[in-house]
Write a protein that holds these residues in place. Structure first.
Motif, PDB file in Angstrom:
ATOM      1  N   ALA B  27       0.838  -1.204   0.000  1.00 30.26           N
ATOM      2  CA  ALA B  27       0.000   0.000   0.000  1.00 30.26           C
ATOM      3  C   ALA B  27       0.865   1.243   0.000  1.00 30.26           C
ATOM      4  CB  ALA B  27      -0.934  -0.009   1.205  1.00 30.26           C
ATOM      5  N   PHE B  30       2.908   1.591  -3.370  1.00 34.90           N
ATOM      6  CA  PHE B  30       2.110   2.035  -4.513  1.00 34.90           C
ATOM      7  C   PHE B  30       1.552   3.435  -4.305  1.00 34.90           C
ATOM      8  CE2 PHE B  30       2.025  -2.432  -5.886  1.00 34.90           C
ATOM      9  CZ  PHE B  30       2.424  -2.213  -7.190  1.00 34.90           C
ATOM     10  N   LEU B  33       4.348   5.638  -5.176  1.00 34.66           N
ATOM     11  CA  LEU B  33       4.573   5.596  -6.621  1.00 34.66           C
ATOM     12  C   LEU B  33       3.526   6.417  -7.367  1.00 34.66           C
ATOM     13  CD1 LEU B  33       5.667   1.976  -7.597  1.00 34.66           C
ATOM     14  CD2 LEU B  33       6.839   4.117  -8.080  1.00 34.66           C
ATOM     15  N   ILE B  34       2.256   6.210  -6.977  1.00 35.81           N
ATOM     16  CA  ILE B  34       1.191   6.943  -7.670  1.00 35.81           C
ATOM     17  C   ILE B  34       1.354   8.442  -7.461  1.00 35.81           C
ATOM     18  CG2 ILE B  34      -1.295   7.415  -7.665  1.00 35.81           C
ATOM     19  CD1 ILE B  34      -1.793   4.495  -7.224  1.00 35.81           C
ATOM     20  N   VAL B  37       4.276   9.579  -9.614  1.00 36.83           N
ATOM     21  CA  VAL B  37       3.911   9.590 -11.027  1.00 36.83           C
ATOM     22  C   VAL B  37       2.969  10.747 -11.335  1.00 36.83           C
ATOM     23  CG1 VAL B  37       2.621   8.335 -12.789  1.00 36.83           C
ATOM     24  CG2 VAL B  37       4.318   7.151 -11.423  1.00 36.83           C
ATOM     25  N   THR B  38       2.001  10.946 -10.424  1.00 36.65           N
ATOM     26  CA  THR B  38       1.064  12.048 -10.640  1.00 36.65           C
ATOM     27  C   THR B  38       1.791  13.383 -10.679  1.00 36.65           C
ATOM     28  OG1 THR B  38      -0.444  10.758  -9.289  1.00 36.65           O
ATOM     29  CG2 THR B  38      -1.150  12.965  -9.877  1.00 36.65           C
ATOM     30  N   VAL B  40       5.029  13.931 -11.326  1.00 34.73           N
ATOM     31  CA  VAL B  40       5.916  14.040 -12.494  1.00 34.73           C
ATOM     32  C   VAL B  40       5.107  14.308 -13.755  1.00 34.73           C
ATOM     33  CG1 VAL B  40       7.479  12.742 -13.986  1.00 34.73           C
ATOM     34  CG2 VAL B  40       7.749  12.640 -11.512  1.00 34.73           C
ATOM     35  N   CYS B  41       3.968  13.610 -13.862  1.00 39.94           N
ATOM     36  CA  CYS B  41       3.210  13.657 -15.110  1.00 39.94           C
ATOM     37  C   CYS B  41       2.111  14.695 -15.098  1.00 39.94           C
ATOM     38  CB  CYS B  41       2.635  12.291 -15.431  1.00 39.94           C
ATOM     39  SG  CYS B  41       3.897  11.082 -15.722  1.00 39.94           S
ATOM     40  N   ARG B  42       2.212  15.677 -14.262  1.00 37.16           N
ATOM     41  CA  ARG B  42       1.143  16.684 -14.265  1.00 37.16           C
ATOM     42  C   ARG B  42       1.227  17.508 -15.554  1.00 37.16           C
ATOM     43  NH1 ARG B  42       1.142  20.229  -9.280  1.00 37.16           N
ATOM     44  NH2 ARG B  42       0.212  18.404  -8.328  1.00 37.16           N
ATOM     45  N   ILE B  43       0.083  17.701 -16.151  1.00 38.62           N
ATOM     46  CA  ILE B  43       0.030  18.491 -17.372  1.00 38.62           C
ATOM     47  C   ILE B  43      -0.686  19.789 -17.074  1.00 38.62           C
ATOM     48  CG2 ILE B  43      -0.576  18.456 -19.809  1.00 38.62           C
ATOM     49  CD1 ILE B  43      -1.156  15.498 -19.461  1.00 38.62           C
ATOM     50  N   GLU B  45      -3.185  21.735 -17.960  1.00 34.32           N
ATOM     51  CA  GLU B  45      -4.344  21.734 -18.843  1.00 34.32           C
ATOM     52  C   GLU B  45      -4.811  23.157 -19.037  1.00 34.32           C
ATOM     53  OE1 GLU B  45      -7.578  18.988 -18.569  1.00 34.32           O
ATOM     54  OE2 GLU B  45      -6.239  17.518 -17.668  1.00 34.32           O
TER      55      GLU B  45
END
Lengths: 203, 290
Positions: B27, B30, B33-34, B37-38, B40-43, B45
């Motif tokens: 738990a 992850f 990690l989530i 990842v969230t 790092v990968c923020r866009i 918009e």
């Protein structure tokens, strides 16, 4: 190369996840109305299946088995799949917006796709995998390849199904059969066609 | 009481601890990690796009040529599309969007699609077509089974494309139900002969033919096709009709709905817009009797 071909034939045709093992029927019937959507769903499932095998296989073999906690597999696998889908969704959104748009809502839906859990459960069954593929030892590579080709098999059947449905939906059928029932009948005929691969013996 | 003690003492606490440990570890791993990842990968918009998307109709019909409303919102924000491309969104919402995107307000009248062919059984067949139903397939076999090169093939590709179910193929020719059509334009791209076009909702009449050939060729191909005689253009009291390439073109801004053209047309091909296409019902059984 022999093993590679073996995995390909076994996962894509002989043990096709949808029409032979009856896993992942929900997206198979739900998302097969148009071919582009079916292709998007299939590719998303393929991606998730491959990465799932890559992660669940080592977790099972190198964590759960040494600790004699095999009974935890389902909980752990669901856990891993759900988290993975979340992460993959975000990564794809960042790296390739067109791909993200193409997959759209299907990516989150995969969390509850039984075919993904099915492949994770299948590849850890060492004895079955070894007798299925006629190999002497199982490793992560085989597991990942099996996941990849199982996903491609899913893609193949869902794309074929979408094509068939495009034709069948235009036909005039009895009112009681219209819509979903005729789709099920179509699926059963397709499954029969795939079942012929079971007669092929590979040496 | 003793039974409970036996059960309790039979539990291997070490194993329970391990299970809890593994689940907790997974738990935490992850969750981190989530989160990573969230992050790092923020866009970023575009706020404009989301604001526009909120005001679009959300029909996802694809009539604008973009992939769904989200694609259209993006195209609007970047100035690649104009508001007129979307026919489903209401006028009020369009005004709001125009303000957000800084686009000119689209104040054209709402439109509906019409099929500019009245052929079907009136148009002569070159041969009997037997095969796939789609219009594209029909068109690809010797240029279609109809003698007229601008006749509706009756395959119903527009029917399938219509998200509202407003198009029906009756007696071999497609017709649009004006009251259901939202003018999304999905059918317009599907017709291999480009017979469908948009006209204003209030248009009193329309020309139900797209054949630009000379009178003799049209006569040979179809019982009702426009022969380009020009009677409508000469008799229109408002001068709203001009002849272009053997077909009348109606300027709806000038047309006041007197319907002189409907009365004057020798082929009855200028039709009242509200009426469904006239089909001679008696013809069909007579043919089968022969």
């Amino acid at each position: 190369m022999g093993t590679f071909m073996m995995i390909l034939v076994m996962a894509v045709f002989v043990n096709n996840f949808v029409v032979v093992q009856f896993l992942g029927i929900c997206p198979f019937l739900g998302v097969s109305k148009s071919t582009p959507n079916a292709l998007g769903m299939g590719l998303a499932v393929t991606l998730v299946m491959t990465i799932t095998c890559l992660i669940t296989y080592p977790i099972y073999m190198y964590v759960l088995v040494p600790l004699e906690l095999e009974f935890l597999e389902i909980i752990v696998f669901i856990f891993v799949i759900a988290s993975l889908v979340q992460m993959i969704e975000r990564v794809i959104k960042k790296l390739s917006p067109p791909l993200y748009n193409a997959m759209g809502i299907y990516l989150p839906l995969i969390t509850t796709n039984c075919a993904v859990l099915g492949v994770a459960e299948l590849v850890i069954d060492k004895g079955q995998m070894m007798s299925l593929l006629h190999i002497s030892s199982m490793n992560v590579g085989v597991a990942v390849l099996y996941g990849l080709f199982a996903g491609l098999g899913f893609t193949l059947s869902i794309v074929i199904m979408s094509g068939l449905r495009g034709k069948v939906d235009r036909l005039q059928v009895a009112r009681s059969l219209k819509g979903f029932p005729i789709t099920m009948v179509t699926a059963s005929f397709m499954a029969m066609a795939f079942y012929i691969f079971n007669l092929v013996s590979i040496d | 009481m003793r039974m409970y003690w036996t059960i309790l003492s039979a539990i291997r606490w070490g194993k329970v601890g391990m299970v809890l440990g593994i689940v907790a570890a997974l738990a935490i791993v992850f969750a981190i990690l989530i989160l990573v990842v969230t992050k790092v990968c923020r866009i970023q918009e575009d706020e404009k796009v989301t604001a526009i998307l909120e005001h679009l109709a959300g029909a996802n019909c694809g009539g604008c040529g973009c992939s769904g409303c989200a694609g259209f919102a993006q195209a609007l924000a970047s100035g690649k599309a104009c508001l007129g491309d979307c026919a489903v969104t209401s006028k009020e919402e369009k005004a709001v969007i125009a303000q957000i995107a800084g686009l000119p307000v689209d104040d054209s009248e709402p439109t509906v699609a019409v099929v500019r062919c009245a052929g079907g059984e009136n148009a002569n067949d070159k041969f009997d077509y037997c095969g796939n139903d789609s219009c594209l397939m029909r068109q690809s076999v010797m240029g279609g089974a109809k003698a007229c090169s601008a006749a509706c093939l009756g395959g119903g590709s527009c029917t399938l494309a219509c998200p509202q179910g407003a198009i029906r193929v009756r007696d071999g020719v497609a017709s649009v139900d004006k009251s259901i059509c939202t003018s999304c334009g999905a059918c317009i791209h599907k017709c291999p002969r480009a017979l469908i076009e948009r006209i204003p909702v209030s248009a009193p009449v329309y020309v139900a033919c797209s054949n630009r050939c000379r009178a003799k060729d049209v006569m040979n191909a179809c019982k009702v096709g426009c022969i380009g005689c020009g009677l409508c253009a000469r008799n229109c009291p408002n001068g709203a009709i001009t002849m272009q390439d053997n077909l009348p073109v109606i300027d709806y801004a000038k047309c006041d709905g007197c319907k002189t053209c409907v009365a004057k047309c020798p082929r009855k091909i200028i039709r009242e817009h509200n009426a469904p296409p006239r089909v001679k019902k008696q013809k069909a059984p007579a043919k089968t009797e022969k």
